[in-house]
Structure formats: C-alpha cells, structure tokens
Design a protein around this motif. Structure first.
Motif, PDB file in Angstrom:
ATOM      1  N   LEU A 322       0.871  17.505   9.085  1.00  0.00           N
ATOM      2  CA  LEU A 322       2.062  16.938   9.702  1.00  0.00           C
ATOM      3  C   LEU A 322       1.751  15.606  10.391  1.00  0.00           C
ATOM      4  CD1 LEU A 322       5.032  17.474  10.095  1.00  0.00           C
ATOM      5  CD2 LEU A 322       4.504  18.714  12.188  1.00  0.00           C
ATOM      6  N   ALA A 323       0.597  15.524  11.078  1.00  0.00           N
ATOM      7  CA  ALA A 323       0.214  14.276  11.742  1.00  0.00           C
ATOM      8  C   ALA A 323      -0.019  13.169  10.713  1.00  0.00           C
ATOM      9  CB  ALA A 323      -1.045  14.500  12.578  1.00  0.00           C
ATOM     10  N   ALA A 324      -0.567  13.515   9.546  1.00  0.00           N
ATOM     11  CA  ALA A 324      -0.774  12.514   8.500  1.00  0.00           C
ATOM     12  C   ALA A 324       0.556  11.973   7.985  1.00  0.00           C
ATOM     13  CB  ALA A 324      -1.587  13.124   7.357  1.00  0.00           C
ATOM     14  N   ALA A 334       4.145  -0.550  12.068  1.00  0.00           N
ATOM     15  CA  ALA A 334       2.882  -1.116  12.513  1.00  0.00           C
ATOM     16  C   ALA A 334       2.598  -2.455  11.810  1.00  0.00           C
ATOM     17  CB  ALA A 334       1.751  -0.131  12.254  1.00  0.00           C
ATOM     18  N   LEU A 335       2.927  -2.588  10.547  1.00  0.00           N
ATOM     19  CA  LEU A 335       2.717  -3.840   9.825  1.00  0.00           C
ATOM     20  C   LEU A 335       3.582  -4.949  10.414  1.00  0.00           C
ATOM     21  CD1 LEU A 335       2.533  -2.535   6.122  1.00  0.00           C
ATOM     22  CD2 LEU A 335       0.647  -3.334   7.565  1.00  0.00           C
ATOM     23  N   ARG A 336       4.836  -4.620  10.759  1.00  0.00           N
ATOM     24  CA  ARG A 336       5.704  -5.646  11.351  1.00  0.00           C
ATOM     25  C   ARG A 336       5.178  -6.089  12.709  1.00  0.00           C
ATOM     26  NH1 ARG A 336       9.723  -2.128   9.302  1.00  0.00           N
ATOM     27  NH2 ARG A 336      10.000  -1.227  11.395  1.00  0.00           N
ATOM     28  N   ALA A 337       4.547  -5.148  13.452  1.00  0.00           N
ATOM     29  CA  ALA A 337       4.004  -5.495  14.769  1.00  0.00           C
ATOM     30  C   ALA A 337       2.576  -6.012  14.693  1.00  0.00           C
ATOM     31  CB  ALA A 337       4.067  -4.259  15.683  1.00  0.00           C
ATOM     32  N   ASP A 338       2.018  -6.129  13.469  1.00  0.00           N
ATOM     33  CA  ASP A 338       0.635  -6.577  13.273  1.00  0.00           C
ATOM     34  C   ASP A 338      -0.345  -5.695  14.053  1.00  0.00           C
ATOM     35  OD1 ASP A 338      -1.459  -8.039  12.286  1.00  0.00           O
ATOM     36  OD2 ASP A 338      -1.293  -9.651  13.785  1.00  0.00           O
ATOM     37  N   VAL A 339      -0.152  -4.362  13.935  1.00  0.00           N
ATOM     38  CA  VAL A 339      -1.027  -3.377  14.578  1.00  0.00           C
ATOM     39  C   VAL A 339      -1.647  -2.522  13.482  1.00  0.00           C
ATOM     40  CG1 VAL A 339      -1.155  -1.392  16.125  1.00  0.00           C
ATOM     41  CG2 VAL A 339       0.283  -3.345  16.725  1.00  0.00           C
ATOM     42  N   GLU A 340      -2.963  -2.350  13.540  1.00  0.00           N
ATOM     43  CA  GLU A 340      -3.653  -1.525  12.551  1.00  0.00           C
ATOM     44  C   GLU A 340      -3.606  -0.058  12.984  1.00  0.00           C
ATOM     45  OE1 GLU A 340      -8.122  -0.853  10.623  1.00  0.00           O
ATOM     46  OE2 GLU A 340      -7.745  -2.547  11.976  1.00  0.00           O
ATOM     47  N   VAL A 341      -3.196   0.828  12.078  1.00  0.00           N
ATOM     48  CA  VAL A 341      -3.101   2.263  12.360  1.00  0.00           C
ATOM     49  C   VAL A 341      -4.099   3.000  11.483  1.00  0.00           C
ATOM     50  CG1 VAL A 341      -1.638   4.312  12.312  1.00  0.00           C
ATOM     51  CG2 VAL A 341      -0.680   2.118  13.014  1.00  0.00           C
ATOM     52  N   GLN A 342      -4.938   3.827  12.125  1.00  0.00           N
ATOM     53  CA  GLN A 342      -5.920   4.634  11.403  1.00  0.00           C
ATOM     54  C   GLN A 342      -5.627   6.112  11.654  1.00  0.00           C
ATOM     55  OE1 GLN A 342      -9.799   3.486  12.722  1.00  0.00           O
ATOM     56  NE2 GLN A 342      -9.758   1.464  11.709  1.00  0.00           N
ATOM     57  N   PHE A 343      -6.011   6.945  10.693  1.00  0.00           N
ATOM     58  CA  PHE A 343      -5.823   8.403  10.828  1.00  0.00           C
ATOM     59  C   PHE A 343      -7.150   9.103  10.634  1.00  0.00           C
ATOM     60  CE2 PHE A 343      -5.054  12.596   8.897  1.00  0.00           C
ATOM     61  CZ  PHE A 343      -4.345  13.194   9.939  1.00  0.00           C
ATOM     62  N   LEU A 358       9.779  19.681  16.122  1.00  0.00           N
ATOM     63  CA  LEU A 358       9.401  19.224  17.463  1.00  0.00           C
ATOM     64  C   LEU A 358       8.049  18.507  17.433  1.00  0.00           C
ATOM     65  CD1 LEU A 358      10.522  22.205  19.718  1.00  0.00           C
ATOM     66  CD2 LEU A 358      11.833  20.287  18.816  1.00  0.00           C
ATOM     67  N   VAL A 359       7.105  19.035  16.637  1.00  0.00           N
ATOM     68  CA  VAL A 359       5.797  18.371  16.537  1.00  0.00           C
ATOM     69  C   VAL A 359       5.972  16.964  15.967  1.00  0.00           C
ATOM     70  CG1 VAL A 359       3.522  18.453  15.455  1.00  0.00           C
ATOM     71  CG2 VAL A 359       4.566  20.554  16.310  1.00  0.00           C
ATOM     72  N   ARG A 360       6.814  16.814  14.956  1.00  0.00           N
ATOM     73  CA  ARG A 360       7.071  15.498  14.374  1.00  0.00           C
ATOM     74  C   ARG A 360       7.690  14.562  15.416  1.00  0.00           C
ATOM     75  NH1 ARG A 360       7.630  13.523   9.234  1.00  0.00           N
ATOM     76  NH2 ARG A 360       7.297  15.593   8.323  1.00  0.00           N
ATOM     77  N   GLU A 361       8.613  15.092  16.235  1.00  0.00           N
ATOM     78  CA  GLU A 361       9.243  14.272  17.269  1.00  0.00           C
ATOM     79  C   GLU A 361       8.230  13.850  18.329  1.00  0.00           C
ATOM     80  OE1 GLU A 361      12.549  12.236  18.538  1.00  0.00           O
ATOM     81  OE2 GLU A 361      12.541  13.631  16.839  1.00  0.00           O
ATOM     82  N   VAL A 362       7.350  14.770  18.741  1.00  0.00           N
ATOM     83  CA  VAL A 362       6.331  14.446  19.735  1.00  0.00           C
ATOM     84  C   VAL A 362       5.381  13.376  19.202  1.00  0.00           C
ATOM     85  CG1 VAL A 362       4.294  15.372  20.908  1.00  0.00           C
ATOM     86  CG2 VAL A 362       6.437  16.644  20.955  1.00  0.00           C
ATOM     87  N   ALA A 363       4.856  13.598  18.003  1.00  0.00           N
ATOM     88  CA  ALA A 363       3.916  12.633  17.423  1.00  0.00           C
ATOM     89  C   ALA A 363       4.594  11.283  17.195  1.00  0.00           C
ATOM     90  CB  ALA A 363       3.357  13.184  16.120  1.00  0.00           C
ATOM     91  N   GLY A 364       5.841  11.295  16.736  1.00  0.00           N
ATOM     92  CA  GLY A 364       6.551  10.044  16.483  1.00  0.00           C
ATOM     93  C   GLY A 364       6.777   9.236  17.747  1.00  0.00           C
ATOM     94  N   ASN A 365       7.170   9.889  18.841  1.00  0.00           N
ATOM     95  CA  ASN A 365       7.398   9.170  20.096  1.00  0.00           C
ATOM     96  C   ASN A 365       6.102   8.564  20.627  1.00  0.00           C
ATOM     97  OD1 ASN A 365      10.228   9.313  21.547  1.00  0.00           O
ATOM     98  ND2 ASN A 365      10.017  11.202  20.374  1.00  0.00           N
ATOM     99  N   LEU A 366       5.004   9.323  20.579  1.00  0.00           N
ATOM    100  CA  LEU A 366       3.723   8.801  21.074  1.00  0.00           C
ATOM    101  C   LEU A 366       3.244   7.633  20.212  1.00  0.00           C
ATOM    102  CD1 LEU A 366       1.830  12.119  21.956  1.00  0.00           C
ATOM    103  CD2 LEU A 366       2.899  10.501  23.528  1.00  0.00           C
ATOM    104  N   LEU A 367       3.379   7.759  18.900  1.00  0.00           N
ATOM    105  CA  LEU A 367       2.941   6.678  18.008  1.00  0.00           C
ATOM    106  C   LEU A 367       3.845   5.458  18.162  1.00  0.00           C
ATOM    107  CD1 LEU A 367       0.886   5.838  15.954  1.00  0.00           C
ATOM    108  CD2 LEU A 367       2.222   6.983  14.167  1.00  0.00           C
ATOM    109  N   ASP A 368       5.120   5.664  18.353  1.00  0.00           N
ATOM    110  CA  ASP A 368       6.048   4.543  18.557  1.00  0.00           C
ATOM    111  C   ASP A 368       5.693   3.791  19.838  1.00  0.00           C
ATOM    112  OD1 ASP A 368       8.785   3.181  17.996  1.00  0.00           O
ATOM    113  OD2 ASP A 368       8.953   3.886  20.069  1.00  0.00           O
ATOM    114  N   ASN A 369       5.392   4.521  20.916  1.00  0.00           N
ATOM    115  CA  ASN A 369       4.993   3.867  22.165  1.00  0.00           C
ATOM    116  C   ASN A 369       3.710   3.064  21.985  1.00  0.00           C
ATOM    117  OD1 ASN A 369       7.149   4.794  23.592  1.00  0.00           O
ATOM    118  ND2 ASN A 369       6.033   6.335  24.781  1.00  0.00           N
ATOM    119  N   ALA A 370       2.723   3.668  21.269  1.00  0.00           N
ATOM    120  CA  ALA A 370       1.441   2.986  21.092  1.00  0.00           C
ATOM    121  C   ALA A 370       1.608   1.678  20.327  1.00  0.00           C
ATOM    122  CB  ALA A 370       0.461   3.904  20.371  1.00  0.00           C
ATOM    123  N   ILE A 371       2.513   1.664  19.339  1.00  0.00           N
ATOM    124  CA  ILE A 371       2.733   0.443  18.553  1.00  0.00           C
ATOM    125  C   ILE A 371       3.623  -0.544  19.304  1.00  0.00           C
ATOM    126  CG2 ILE A 371       3.740  -0.447  16.416  1.00  0.00           C
ATOM    127  CD1 ILE A 371       2.983   2.208  15.076  1.00  0.00           C
TER     128      ILE A 371
END
Length: 467
Positions: A322-324, A334-343, A358-371
């Motif tokens: 799911l995280a992948a 991430a490409l539009r923000a010129d941020v490299e994302v690794q998994f 809910l897991v998808r929503e949690v991971a999405g919000n955290l990744l959105d904030n990081a970018i």
C-alpha cells in the motif's frame, strides 16, 4: 385502532402480564383450598363419628355368658345436625349380628384393637361414612365389632359453605387487585414519567439542552435505560459540537479564498482591464479555487475521521504494497515541485491490522506535507520497516524540519508554522493523520531525520496476528 406492530401502553402491558399469573394463582389456590377444606371437614366429621362409635363400644359387656349392650343417647346425639343425617349401626361378634342394621356390611378386614377404622360405602342407595372399632371382652376369644354409619349431607353442606366463602374471598382479592393495579403501576412508573418530562424539557429548550439526565433519584431497574439515554445525549452533544466546529472552521477558513475569488473576478470583469490583467486575475481565481477545493476536502475528511463508529472494521493490510502505491501516486506532484521521492520497502510483505482506505489517507497526507513544504531539489524517503515486532511507516525528508517545541502544536487544527504562512495549505493534514491513526490504534510521532537534519514522520501500526 392500533396498527399491526404498534405497542400498547406500558401500564396496560404490565396489567395484562400480571393478570394471567394472578388468575392462575387464584385457580391453584382455589383448588388447593377446596382440597384442604375437604380434608378438614372429613377429619372433623370423623372425630365425631369416632366418639360415637367409641361411646357405644364402651357399653358392650358379657353378663351370664350373654353379650349385653346399653345404647347411650349421647352416642347418637353427638351426630345430630341441621341436615338431619341418617345414622345406622351394627354390632357383631364372630360375624353374628348382635343388634343393629343387618344390611350394614361387616368390614372387609376387622379393625385393630382400640383403633377406629373409617371407610366409605353406599348404604340403602346413599353414600355413608362408616366408623368401625374392635373391642375385646373378657372370656371371649373373638372381639366384638361395633360399626356406626352416617350419611354425608351435613359434611357436604359444610364443605359447600366453606368453598363458597373461599370463592368470595378470592373474587374480592381479584377485584381488589384489578381496581388497584393501574393506580399502583402508575405510582410505580412515576420515575419513568419524570425521566420523560426531563427529556421533553430538554427538547423544548432553546437551544436544545443535551446535558445528561440526573441519576440520583432513578430506581435501579430504570438506571440502565437512563444511562443509555445519557450515552446517546453525550454522543449527540459530541456530534453537535463537531458540526458547530466544522461550520465555524469552514466559514473562517473559506473567507480568504472567497475574498480572493471576488477580488480577482471583479478585476477580470472590469471593462478597462488589459488582457494581461485578466489572465493574471483568472490564474489567481484558479489557484484560489484549487485552494478552496483542498480546504473543503480536508475539512470533510477531518469531520469523517472524528465521527466515531462511522469507520469500517479493521482488516489485514499489506503495509509494504500500500505504501508503494501511495508513493507512486505522488510522483507527479514531486516532479512538479522538483523533489526526489525514494521508496524503501520491507521484504517480505508486512501485514498490519488496519483499514486500507485510512492507511492510504494517512500516508498521502504525510507525503503531501513532505513535498509541499520542502525546498526545490530536496529528497523525501518513504520507508516501511519493522522494529521490536511493530510495523512502522516512516516518511523522512531533508528539509527545514519542525522545531521540537512546535511538534505537538502542529497536530492542532489550522496551526501552521510562521515560516509556512506564504505556502498554500490549511493546517489540517497532521490533525487528520492523528485522528485517523487513533481509529486504527496506531501512533504518530515526529522526530529528527537522519543525522539530525530534516524531519521524520513515523506511524506505528498494530501488527496483524493470525487467529
């Protein structure tokens, strides 16, 4: 007329529920009382009959080789009654009638000495009660058997009067119960009426009063019901508070993008506006619309997250897979923000006890904030790992991070760091993450990134245990 399935009043239901057992009890008491009355009348009559036969037996004697008998008037006088029962007697020795009624049969078995034996027979077409006693006479080998029989009219009349009196008492008892049942039940149900009045008072109050009902004077039987009502009132109060908070937050947070929309729409509609000014205004309208859409989406997500009992049951979820998927979904942003994302995945798969949405929503919000709050050319790592038997989802960046003294404050609604005020955002991402994580019994922590630089947002999930 009551429709099918419509319930009657509680008082009527209780009266009907009590009437059946009460009538059954009255019937049992009536039958039992009649049986007891029959026994009492029988024993009373038998005592008199035994006294009579005993008095006669005492007068039997042997004189000059002949049996003599002196029937005392009192022996038959004690059997006199208002029903004028007939009395018969017979005295026999060795089966030979000495005196009395020959039709009165000899007992099937001679009674024991000085013991009165009773039996029921039919004599001259009438039922009779017979008492027999054996008396030993000196110089006689066989005993003398004395029998006295009495018809049963007096006994039947006495038994009928007593049963009639018992029936009258039972009828009075049933009538009294019928007359007092409803008033007694209404008195007993007064606490329920008081509880209903309290609920109605809350319903009529403006605004609606949702405080708990008092439990001090509530009877033990009614306490579970009132506690259930209080629990419902508490949930209604929480729901109302959430609704007020949602509308307040929405009106407050939507004010700025709406003002931007009004301003730039007015600018675009001006007749003297240049083409460049109109293009800039419409671009600002587009950005404000996107900001407003994101704000409404996050407000609705937070409202659903805070709604207890509205979430599906937890199930087995592959955190690694799911995280992948979530990481792949955010690659364009991430490409539009010129941020490299690794998994960095975990092998083999790492099952957790959670809800995939809910897991998808949690991971999405955290990744959105990081970018969103990262610098251009930065790096974000999404990591799935296991430590001390617990599965973790970590999103680490090498950006500016969050000061330690601010890490608890960022979980408050609409709280944003001073340095991020110029960035687009609503300050709802981390509150949504914590609320959703709590529904899954997960824990969210913020800590320094690798080497003390940046920030790591980590979520510890519950492992899936095969049952």
């Amino acid at each position: 007329m009551k429709t099918p399935g419509e319930s009657s009043s509680l008082t009527t239901r209780l009266v009907v529920a009590m009437a059946g057992p009460l009538l059954a009890l009255a019937l049992v008491l009536g039958l039992g009382g009649a049986w007891l009355i029959h026994g009492v009348v029988q024993r009373s009559g038998d005592r008199i009959l035994a006294g009579s036969v005993g008095a006669i037996a005492e007068t039997v004697a042997l004189e000059d080789g002949e049996l003599t008998l002196d029937l005392p008037p009192a022996a038959f006088g004690m059997l006199e009654n208002s029903e004028r029962d007939n009395v018969y007697y017979a005295i026999r020795h060795e089966g030979r009638l000495i005196t009395g009624y020959p039709e009165l049969a000899f007992p099937p078995e001679p009674p024991e000495r000085d013991t009165v034996a009773f039996r029921d027979e039919t004599f001259r077409g009438q039922p009779v009660r017979v008492a027999a006693v054996s008396r030993r006479i000196p110089r006689l080998k066989e005993p003398v058997v004395v029998q006295v029989a009495e018809t049963l009219e007096a006994r039947r009349a006495l038994q009928a009067r007593m049963v009639f009196g018992l029936a009258l008492l039972e009828a009075a008892l049933i009538l009294g119960a019928a007359l007092t049942a409803r008033p007694a039940l209404r008195w007993g149900l007064k606490p329920l009426a008081r509880a209903r009045a309290s609920v109605e008072a809350k319903a009529r109050a403006a605004p609606v009063e949702l405080s708990p009902l008092p439990l001090a004077s509530v009877p033990t039987e009614l306490r579970p019901f009132v506690e259930a009502v209080n629990a419902l009132l508490s949930r209604l109060e929480e729901s109302t508070a959430r609704m007020r908070r949602f509308t307040g937050d929405a009106s407050h947070q939507m004010r700025t993008p709406l003002a931007v929309l009004r301003t730039h729409l007015a600018l675009a509609l001006r007749e003297d506006a240049t083409e460049q000014e109109r293009h800039t205004a419409l671009s600002e309208v587009r950005d404000a619309t996107l900001s407003l859409e994101r704000l409404l989406t996050q407000l609705l997500t937070l409202a659903r997250a805070e709604e207890r009992g509205a979430l599906p049951a937890l199930q087995r979820v592959d955190l690694n897979g799911l995280a992948a998927q979530v990481t792949a979904d955010f690659v364009p942003q991430a490409l539009r923000a010129d941020v490299e994302v690794q998994f960095e995945g975990h092998e083999p798969e790492l099952p957790i006890r959670a809800d995939p949405v809910l897991v998808r929503e949690v991971a999405g919000n955290l990744l959105d904030n990081a970018i969103r709050y990262h610098r251009r050319g930065g790096q974000v790592t999404v990591r799935v790992t296991s430590r001390d038997g617990a599965p973790w989802l970590e999103i680490e960046d090498d950006g500016p991070g969050i000061p330690r003294e601010q890490r608890e404050s960022v979980f408050q609604r609409f709280h944003r760091l001073p340095r991020d005020q110029s960035q687009s955002g609503s300050g709802l991402g981390l509150p949504i993450v914590r609320s959703l994580a709590q529904h899954m019994e997960a824990e969210v922590v913020l800590r320094d990134g690798t080497g003390g630089a940046g920030l790591t947002a980590a979520v510890r999930f519950q492992p899936w245990n095969e049952r």
